[in-house]
Design an enzyme around this catalytic site. Structure first.
Site, PDB file in Angstrom:
ATOM      1  N   ASP A   1       5.227  -4.849  -1.434  1.00 18.47           N
ATOM      2  CA  ASP A   1       3.981  -4.162  -1.090  1.00 18.47           C
ATOM      3  C   ASP A   1       2.840  -5.179  -1.088  1.00 18.47           C
ATOM      4  O   ASP A   1       3.073  -6.350  -0.806  1.00 18.47           O
ATOM      5  CB  ASP A   1       3.752  -2.982  -2.043  1.00 18.47           C
ATOM      6  CG  ASP A   1       2.896  -1.883  -1.429  1.00 18.47           C
ATOM      7  OD1 ASP A   1       1.832  -2.214  -0.862  1.00 18.47           O
ATOM      8  OD2 ASP A   1       3.256  -0.699  -1.506  1.00 18.47           O
TER       9      ASP A   1
ATOM     10  N   HIS B   1       2.763  -7.198   1.891  1.00 14.39           N
ATOM     11  CA  HIS B   1       1.803  -6.615   2.839  1.00 14.39           C
ATOM     12  C   HIS B   1       0.495  -7.376   2.929  1.00 14.39           C
ATOM     13  O   HIS B   1      -0.460  -6.902   3.515  1.00 14.39           O
ATOM     14  CB  HIS B   1       1.539  -5.145   2.478  1.00 14.39           C
ATOM     15  CG  HIS B   1       2.747  -4.268   2.602  1.00 14.39           C
ATOM     16  ND1 HIS B   1       2.700  -2.912   2.422  1.00 14.39           N
ATOM     17  CD2 HIS B   1       4.041  -4.558   2.887  1.00 14.39           C
ATOM     18  CE1 HIS B   1       3.928  -2.400   2.591  1.00 14.39           C
ATOM     19  NE2 HIS B   1       4.755  -3.384   2.858  1.00 14.39           N
TER      20      HIS B   1
END
Ligand SMILES: *[C@@H]1O[C@H](CO)[C@@H](O)[C@H](O)[C@H]1NC(C)=O
Ligand SMILES: *[C@@H]1O[C@H](CO)[C@@H](O)[C@H](O)[C@H]1NC(C)=O
Ligand SMILES: *[C@@H]1O[C@H](CO)[C@@H](O)[C@H](O)[C@H]1NC(C)=O
Ligand SMILES: *[C@@H]1O[C@H](CO)[C@@H](O)[C@H](O)[C@H]1NC(C)=O
Length: 348
Positions: A172, A195
Protein backbone atom coordinates in the site's frame (compact mmCIF):
# COMPACT_ATOMS: atom_id res chain seq x y z
CA UNK A 1 4.21 0.83 26.23
CA UNK A 2 2.03 0.52 29.27
CA UNK A 3 4.13 -1.62 31.52
CA UNK A 4 4.93 -4.51 29.24
CA UNK A 5 8.09 -3.29 27.62
CA UNK A 6 10.31 -6.19 28.52
CA UNK A 7 8.29 -8.92 26.97
CA UNK A 8 8.48 -7.41 23.54
CA UNK A 9 12.13 -6.52 23.22
CA UNK A 10 14.92 -8.70 22.08
CA UNK A 11 18.62 -8.56 21.63
CA UNK A 12 19.28 -6.49 18.58
CA UNK A 13 16.55 -4.02 19.33
CA UNK A 14 17.56 -1.49 21.89
CA UNK A 15 15.17 0.81 23.56
CA UNK A 16 16.77 3.59 25.48
CA UNK A 17 15.99 6.72 27.36
CA UNK A 18 12.46 5.87 28.17
CA UNK A 19 10.74 8.60 30.11
CA UNK A 20 7.18 8.09 31.24
CA UNK A 21 5.47 10.83 33.15
CA UNK A 22 7.92 12.09 35.73
CA UNK A 23 9.74 8.82 36.19
CA UNK A 24 12.71 7.99 34.03
CA UNK A 25 13.55 4.36 33.36
CA UNK A 26 16.28 2.78 31.29
CA UNK A 27 15.68 -0.55 29.67
CA UNK A 28 18.67 -2.55 28.56
CA UNK A 29 16.81 -4.93 26.36
CA UNK A 30 19.92 -7.01 25.78
CA UNK A 31 19.09 -8.43 29.18
CA UNK A 32 15.73 -9.64 28.00
CA UNK A 33 16.61 -12.66 25.94
CA UNK A 34 13.06 -13.28 24.90
CA UNK A 35 11.90 -14.22 21.44
CA UNK A 36 8.52 -14.23 19.82
CA UNK A 37 7.76 -17.48 18.11
CA UNK A 38 4.18 -16.38 17.77
CA UNK A 39 3.09 -18.08 20.99
CA UNK A 40 5.55 -17.59 23.78
CA UNK A 41 7.50 -14.52 24.72
CA UNK A 42 10.53 -16.45 25.85
CA UNK A 43 12.57 -18.75 23.66
CA UNK A 44 16.05 -18.68 22.07
CA UNK A 45 17.28 -15.19 21.23
CA UNK A 46 16.81 -14.35 17.55
CA UNK A 47 16.98 -10.58 17.43
CA UNK A 48 13.47 -10.75 16.11
CA UNK A 49 9.94 -10.10 17.28
CA UNK A 50 7.31 -12.25 15.61
CA UNK A 51 3.60 -11.56 15.97
CA UNK A 52 1.13 -14.29 16.76
CA UNK A 53 -0.98 -15.46 13.88
CA UNK A 54 -4.48 -14.26 13.17
CA UNK A 55 -6.10 -16.66 15.63
CA UNK A 56 -4.94 -14.31 18.40
CA UNK A 57 -6.73 -11.32 16.98
CA UNK A 58 -9.06 -10.82 19.91
CA UNK A 59 -6.09 -9.53 21.91
CA UNK A 60 -5.56 -6.53 19.66
CA UNK A 61 -9.12 -5.40 19.13
CA UNK A 62 -9.22 -2.67 21.73
CA UNK A 63 -5.82 -1.21 20.87
CA UNK A 64 -5.77 -1.49 17.11
CA UNK A 65 -2.06 -1.97 17.37
CA UNK A 66 0.27 -4.85 18.08
CA UNK A 67 3.28 -3.05 19.58
CA UNK A 68 1.84 0.14 21.05
CA UNK A 69 3.67 3.04 22.63
CA UNK A 70 1.72 5.86 24.26
CA UNK A 71 2.79 9.02 26.04
CA UNK A 72 6.49 8.25 26.05
CA UNK A 73 8.78 11.26 25.70
CA UNK A 74 12.32 10.87 24.34
CA UNK A 75 11.90 7.26 23.26
CA UNK A 76 14.59 5.68 21.07
CA UNK A 77 13.85 2.44 19.26
CA UNK A 78 16.94 1.26 17.47
CA UNK A 79 18.02 -1.75 15.44
CA UNK A 80 19.36 -3.92 14.07
CA UNK A 81 16.59 -6.39 14.62
CA UNK A 82 13.33 -7.37 13.03
CA UNK A 83 9.69 -6.78 13.73
CA UNK A 84 7.67 -9.37 11.84
CA UNK A 85 3.90 -8.93 11.84
CA UNK A 86 3.31 -12.42 10.51
CA UNK A 87 0.76 -10.79 8.22
CA UNK A 88 0.07 -13.58 5.77
CA UNK A 89 -2.34 -15.27 8.16
CA UNK A 90 -4.13 -11.96 8.80
CA UNK A 91 -4.46 -10.62 5.26
CA UNK A 92 -6.68 -13.43 4.06
CA UNK A 93 -8.68 -14.20 7.20
CA UNK A 94 -9.33 -11.00 9.08
CA UNK A 95 -11.38 -7.92 8.10
CA UNK A 96 -9.38 -4.70 7.94
CA UNK A 97 -11.04 -3.23 11.05
CA UNK A 98 -9.63 -6.08 13.14
CA UNK A 99 -6.10 -6.00 11.76
CA UNK A 100 -3.68 -4.02 13.97
CA UNK A 101 -0.95 -1.59 12.99
CA UNK A 102 2.26 -3.44 13.83
CA UNK A 103 4.15 -0.64 15.60
CA UNK A 104 2.20 2.38 16.75
CA UNK A 105 3.30 5.53 18.55
CA UNK A 106 0.78 7.91 20.04
CA UNK A 107 1.61 11.10 21.92
CA UNK A 108 5.34 10.25 21.80
CA UNK A 109 7.30 13.49 21.47
CA UNK A 110 11.01 13.45 20.61
CA UNK A 111 10.88 9.97 19.17
CA UNK A 112 13.83 8.31 17.36
CA UNK A 113 13.24 5.22 15.28
CA UNK A 114 16.30 3.85 13.53
CA UNK A 115 17.80 0.81 11.88
CA UNK A 116 15.08 -1.83 12.22
CA UNK A 117 13.64 -4.16 9.62
CA UNK A 118 9.84 -4.31 9.56
CA UNK A 119 8.21 -7.24 7.80
CA UNK A 120 4.71 -8.26 6.78
CA UNK A 121 2.63 -6.15 9.11
CA UNK A 122 -0.95 -7.17 9.78
CA UNK A 123 -2.06 -3.70 8.56
CA UNK A 124 0.17 -0.55 8.55
CA UNK A 125 3.77 -1.22 9.51
CA UNK A 126 4.36 1.98 11.51
CA UNK A 127 1.83 4.52 12.80
CA UNK A 128 2.84 7.94 14.13
CA UNK A 129 -0.12 9.63 15.79
CA UNK A 130 -0.16 12.93 17.63
CA UNK A 131 3.63 13.06 18.02
CA UNK A 132 6.01 15.97 17.62
CA UNK A 133 9.75 15.96 17.01
CA UNK A 134 10.17 12.59 15.30
CA UNK A 135 13.29 11.31 13.48
CA UNK A 136 12.97 8.10 11.50
CA UNK A 137 15.95 6.74 9.59
CA UNK A 138 17.63 3.68 8.13
CA UNK A 139 14.58 1.42 8.18
CA UNK A 140 13.77 -1.46 5.85
CA UNK A 141 10.05 -2.03 5.56
CA UNK A 142 9.08 -5.02 3.45
CA UNK A 143 5.85 -6.80 2.54
CA UNK A 144 4.55 -8.34 -0.71
CA UNK A 145 3.10 -6.03 -3.36
CA UNK A 146 -0.29 -7.72 -3.05
CA UNK A 147 -0.56 -7.52 0.74
CA UNK A 148 -3.63 -5.39 1.63
CA UNK A 149 -3.41 -2.06 3.53
CA UNK A 150 0.21 -2.57 4.54
CA UNK A 151 1.25 1.11 4.49
CA UNK A 152 4.90 1.61 5.32
CA UNK A 153 4.65 4.67 7.56
CA UNK A 154 1.36 6.35 8.35
CA UNK A 155 1.50 9.80 9.93
CA UNK A 156 -1.42 11.74 11.44
CA UNK A 157 -1.88 14.70 13.81
CA UNK A 158 1.89 15.15 14.04
CA UNK A 159 4.37 17.98 13.57
CA UNK A 160 8.11 18.31 12.98
CA UNK A 161 9.07 14.94 11.61
CA UNK A 162 11.95 13.75 9.42
CA UNK A 163 12.16 10.46 7.56
CA UNK A 164 15.47 9.67 5.84
CA UNK A 165 17.53 6.88 4.25
CA UNK A 166 14.78 4.32 4.31
CA UNK A 167 13.61 1.54 2.01
CA UNK A 168 9.89 0.81 1.84
CA UNK A 169 8.46 -1.90 -0.41
CA UNK A 170 4.93 -2.94 0.57
CA UNK A 171 1.42 -3.45 -0.75
CA UNK A 172 0.00 0.00 0.00
CA UNK A 173 1.23 3.57 0.53
CA UNK A 174 4.95 3.87 1.07
CA UNK A 175 4.32 6.88 3.33
CA UNK A 176 0.82 8.21 3.99
CA UNK A 177 0.41 11.67 5.49
CA UNK A 178 -3.00 12.27 6.99
CA UNK A 179 -4.69 15.31 8.50
CA UNK A 180 -3.32 17.45 11.30
CA UNK A 181 0.27 17.23 10.13
CA UNK A 182 2.84 19.93 9.42
CA UNK A 183 6.59 20.35 8.97
CA UNK A 184 7.38 16.92 7.56
CA UNK A 185 10.63 16.34 5.62
CA UNK A 186 11.18 13.12 3.73
CA UNK A 187 14.59 12.56 2.10
CA UNK A 188 16.36 9.64 0.45
CA UNK A 189 13.50 7.21 0.70
CA UNK A 190 13.21 4.45 -1.90
CA UNK A 191 9.69 3.17 -2.45
CA UNK A 192 8.51 0.14 -4.39
CA UNK A 193 6.55 -1.92 -4.70
CA UNK A 194 3.65 0.03 -3.23
CA UNK A 195 1.41 3.00 -3.90
CA UNK A 196 3.92 5.85 -3.55
CA UNK A 197 4.06 8.77 -1.13
CA UNK A 198 0.58 10.14 -0.49
CA UNK A 199 -0.80 13.19 1.20
CA UNK A 200 -4.28 12.11 2.24
CA UNK A 201 -6.75 11.06 1.67
CA UNK A 202 -8.16 14.15 3.35
CA UNK A 203 -11.73 15.21 3.99
CA UNK A 204 -13.58 11.94 4.33
CA UNK A 205 -17.22 12.35 5.41
CA UNK A 206 -16.98 16.14 5.26
CA UNK A 207 -14.26 16.40 7.89
CA UNK A 208 -11.95 19.38 8.24
CA UNK A 209 -8.29 18.40 7.84
CA UNK A 210 -5.10 20.34 7.29
CA UNK A 211 -1.68 19.36 6.02
CA UNK A 212 1.09 21.85 5.43
CA UNK A 213 4.84 22.09 4.94
CA UNK A 214 5.58 18.67 3.56
CA UNK A 215 8.85 18.45 1.63
CA UNK A 216 9.89 15.30 -0.17
CA UNK A 217 13.37 15.35 -1.76
CA UNK A 218 15.76 12.85 -3.31
CA UNK A 219 13.32 9.94 -3.27
CA UNK A 220 12.89 7.05 -5.73
CA UNK A 221 9.69 5.42 -6.90
CA UNK A 222 10.56 2.00 -8.28
CA UNK A 223 7.62 0.28 -9.98
CA UNK A 224 5.12 1.84 -7.63
CA UNK A 225 1.45 2.15 -8.57
CA UNK A 226 1.63 5.93 -8.00
CA UNK A 227 4.47 8.32 -7.28
CA UNK A 228 3.88 11.72 -5.67
CA UNK A 229 0.20 12.00 -4.85
CA UNK A 230 -2.25 14.32 -3.09
CA UNK A 231 -5.74 12.89 -2.68
CA UNK A 232 -8.79 14.59 -1.24
CA UNK A 233 -12.42 13.53 -0.97
CA UNK A 234 -15.13 16.00 -2.12
CA UNK A 235 -17.10 17.62 0.72
CA UNK A 236 -14.21 18.07 3.15
CA UNK A 237 -12.85 21.39 4.39
CA UNK A 238 -9.38 22.54 5.40
CA UNK A 239 -6.23 22.69 3.31
CA UNK A 240 -3.22 20.91 1.85
CA UNK A 241 -0.58 23.55 1.18
CA UNK A 242 3.13 24.27 0.96
CA UNK A 243 3.97 20.82 -0.34
CA UNK A 244 6.94 19.95 -2.55
CA UNK A 245 8.28 16.87 -4.28
CA UNK A 246 11.77 17.55 -5.65
CA UNK A 247 14.58 15.47 -7.18
CA UNK A 248 12.55 12.35 -7.65
CA UNK A 249 13.82 9.32 -9.57
CA UNK A 250 11.19 7.24 -11.35
CA UNK A 251 11.72 3.64 -12.40
CA UNK A 252 8.65 2.51 -14.34
CA UNK A 253 6.47 4.28 -11.81
CA UNK A 254 2.72 4.31 -12.38
CA UNK A 255 1.11 7.77 -12.26
CA UNK A 256 4.25 9.67 -11.21
CA UNK A 257 2.52 12.99 -10.41
CA UNK A 258 -1.08 13.08 -9.18
CA UNK A 259 -3.41 15.54 -7.55
CA UNK A 260 -6.75 13.77 -7.18
CA UNK A 261 -9.51 15.86 -5.65
CA UNK A 262 -12.15 13.38 -6.71
CA UNK A 263 -10.81 10.56 -4.61
CA UNK A 264 -13.38 8.16 -3.14
CA UNK A 265 -11.39 6.04 -0.74
CA UNK A 266 -12.03 2.87 -2.64
CA UNK A 267 -15.80 3.26 -2.66
CA UNK A 268 -16.02 4.47 -6.21
CA UNK A 269 -13.79 5.58 -9.06
CA UNK A 270 -14.60 9.26 -9.28
CA UNK A 271 -16.42 11.18 -6.56
CA UNK A 272 -18.27 14.23 -7.92
CA UNK A 273 -17.51 17.76 -6.74
CA UNK A 274 -19.48 19.06 -3.79
CA UNK A 275 -20.00 22.58 -2.45
CA UNK A 276 -16.95 22.16 -0.26
CA UNK A 277 -13.47 20.87 -0.96
CA UNK A 278 -10.10 20.75 0.75
CA UNK A 279 -8.15 23.78 -0.59
CA UNK A 280 -4.99 22.61 -2.35
CA UNK A 281 -2.35 25.30 -2.87
CA UNK A 282 1.37 25.99 -3.22
CA UNK A 283 2.39 22.58 -4.47
CA UNK A 284 5.67 22.09 -6.36
CA UNK A 285 6.73 19.13 -8.48
CA UNK A 286 10.29 19.66 -9.63
CA UNK A 287 13.32 17.68 -10.76
CA UNK A 288 11.54 14.45 -11.71
CA UNK A 289 13.63 12.09 -13.88
CA UNK A 290 12.94 8.65 -15.25
CA UNK A 291 10.18 6.50 -16.61
CA UNK A 292 6.45 6.18 -16.19
CA UNK A 293 4.57 2.90 -16.55
CA UNK A 294 1.31 4.80 -17.07
CA UNK A 295 0.28 6.89 -20.09
CA UNK A 296 -0.78 9.74 -17.79
CA UNK A 297 2.54 10.98 -16.44
CA UNK A 298 0.98 14.02 -14.80
CA UNK A 299 -2.62 14.31 -13.66
CA UNK A 300 -3.64 17.48 -11.83
CA UNK A 301 -7.33 16.83 -11.23
CA UNK A 302 -8.56 19.61 -8.95
CA UNK A 303 -12.03 20.27 -7.59
CA UNK A 304 -14.24 22.92 -9.19
CA UNK A 305 -12.88 25.34 -6.55
CA UNK A 306 -9.45 24.90 -8.18
CA UNK A 307 -5.89 24.28 -6.97
CA UNK A 308 -3.70 27.42 -6.75
CA UNK A 309 0.02 27.97 -6.94
CA UNK A 310 0.90 24.70 -8.64
CA UNK A 311 4.47 24.66 -9.98
CA UNK A 312 5.64 21.95 -12.37
CA UNK A 313 9.20 22.45 -13.58
CA UNK A 314 12.43 20.77 -14.56
CA UNK A 315 10.77 17.46 -15.37
CA UNK A 316 11.81 14.74 -17.80
CA UNK A 317 9.56 11.71 -17.67
CA UNK A 318 9.58 9.22 -20.53
CA UNK A 319 7.54 6.09 -21.03
CA UNK A 320 8.85 2.76 -19.75
CA UNK A 321 7.05 1.07 -22.62
CA UNK A 322 7.78 3.33 -25.58
CA UNK A 323 4.57 5.37 -25.76
CA UNK A 324 3.89 9.10 -25.77
CA UNK A 325 2.90 10.29 -22.35
CA UNK A 326 -0.04 12.55 -21.50
CA UNK A 327 -0.60 15.39 -19.09
CA UNK A 328 -4.10 16.08 -17.80
CA UNK A 329 -5.27 19.08 -15.78
CA UNK A 330 -8.63 20.06 -14.39
CA UNK A 331 -8.99 23.47 -12.67
CA UNK A 332 -5.26 23.61 -11.87
CA UNK A 333 -3.74 27.11 -11.65
CA UNK A 334 0.00 27.68 -11.69
CA UNK A 335 3.20 27.85 -13.68
CA UNK A 336 5.41 25.46 -15.57
CA UNK A 337 8.84 25.46 -17.23
CA UNK A 338 11.15 22.90 -18.84
CA UNK A 339 9.04 19.80 -18.69
CA UNK A 340 8.88 16.64 -20.79
CA UNK A 341 6.08 15.93 -21.44
CA UNK A 342 4.95 19.55 -21.76
CA UNK A 343 2.36 20.79 -19.32
CA UNK A 344 0.15 23.06 -21.41
CA UNK A 345 -3.05 22.67 -19.45
CA UNK A 346 -2.26 24.74 -16.32
CA UNK A 347 -4.43 27.85 -15.99
CA UNK A 348 -2.83 31.17 -15.12
C1 LIG B 1 -2.89 15.57 20.67
O1 LIG B 1 -2.28 15.62 21.95
C2 LIG B 1 -2.51 16.82 22.66
C3 LIG B 1 -1.67 16.77 23.90
O2 LIG B 1 -2.06 15.74 24.74
C4 LIG B 1 -3.99 16.92 22.95
O3 LIG B 1 -4.27 18.12 23.64
C5 LIG B 1 -4.74 16.92 21.63
O4 LIG B 1 -6.11 16.92 21.88
C6 LIG B 1 -4.37 15.72 20.82
N1 LIG B 1 -4.98 15.88 19.52
C7 LIG B 1 -5.67 14.94 18.96
C8 LIG B 1 -6.35 15.35 17.72
O5 LIG B 1 -5.73 13.83 19.41
C1 LIG C 1 12.48 20.72 6.69
O1 LIG C 1 13.27 21.36 5.73
C2 LIG C 1 13.08 22.77 5.73
C3 LIG C 1 13.86 23.32 4.56
O2 LIG C 1 15.15 22.82 4.53
C4 LIG C 1 13.56 23.33 7.07
O3 LIG C 1 13.34 24.72 7.10
C5 LIG C 1 12.73 22.69 8.16
O4 LIG C 1 13.20 23.11 9.43
C6 LIG C 1 12.86 21.18 8.09
N1 LIG C 1 11.96 20.55 9.04
C7 LIG C 1 12.36 19.58 9.85
C8 LIG C 1 11.32 18.95 10.70
O5 LIG C 1 13.51 19.20 9.91
C1 LIG D 1 13.81 -1.72 -8.54
O1 LIG D 1 13.04 -2.84 -8.14
C2 LIG D 1 13.47 -4.06 -8.73
C3 LIG D 1 12.45 -5.12 -8.39
O2 LIG D 1 12.26 -5.17 -7.01
C4 LIG D 1 14.86 -4.38 -8.24
O3 LIG D 1 15.31 -5.56 -8.82
C5 LIG D 1 15.78 -3.22 -8.63
O4 LIG D 1 17.06 -3.45 -8.09
C6 LIG D 1 15.26 -1.90 -8.10
N1 LIG D 1 16.06 -0.82 -8.65
C7 LIG D 1 16.61 0.11 -7.87
C8 LIG D 1 17.45 1.12 -8.55
O5 LIG D 1 16.44 0.14 -6.67
C1 LIG E 1 14.79 13.24 -21.36
O1 LIG E 1 15.29 11.95 -21.02
C2 LIG E 1 15.52 11.15 -22.16
C3 LIG E 1 15.84 9.75 -21.64
O2 LIG E 1 16.86 9.81 -20.70
C4 LIG E 1 16.62 11.76 -22.99
O3 LIG E 1 16.84 10.96 -24.14
C5 LIG E 1 16.18 13.15 -23.43
O4 LIG E 1 17.23 13.80 -24.11
C6 LIG E 1 15.79 13.99 -22.21
N1 LIG E 1 15.18 15.23 -22.68
C7 LIG E 1 15.53 16.41 -22.18
C8 LIG E 1 14.82 17.57 -22.76
O5 LIG E 1 16.35 16.53 -21.31
Amino acid sequence: MEGIVAMFFMLGISLSHLVTGNAQDYFDVGKFGAVGDGNTDDSPVLGKILAPNADARGKFKSENCWLCFQRVVGLIVEGPGQIDGNGATWWTKVPISERPTALHFQLCNDLRLRGLTHLNSQRNHIGIHNCSGVAISDLHIIAPSDSPNTDGINIALSTTLVISNTFIGTGDDCIAISGGTSNINITSVTCGPGHGISIGSLGEDGTSQNVDQVHVTGCTFNQTMNGARIKTIPGGTGFARDISFEWITLIASGNPIVIDQHYCNGRDHYCQDQEKAIAVSDVTFSGFRGTSAAIEAINLDCSKQGCRGITVDNINITSSFGKNLRVVCNNAYGTTASTVPAVSCLLS
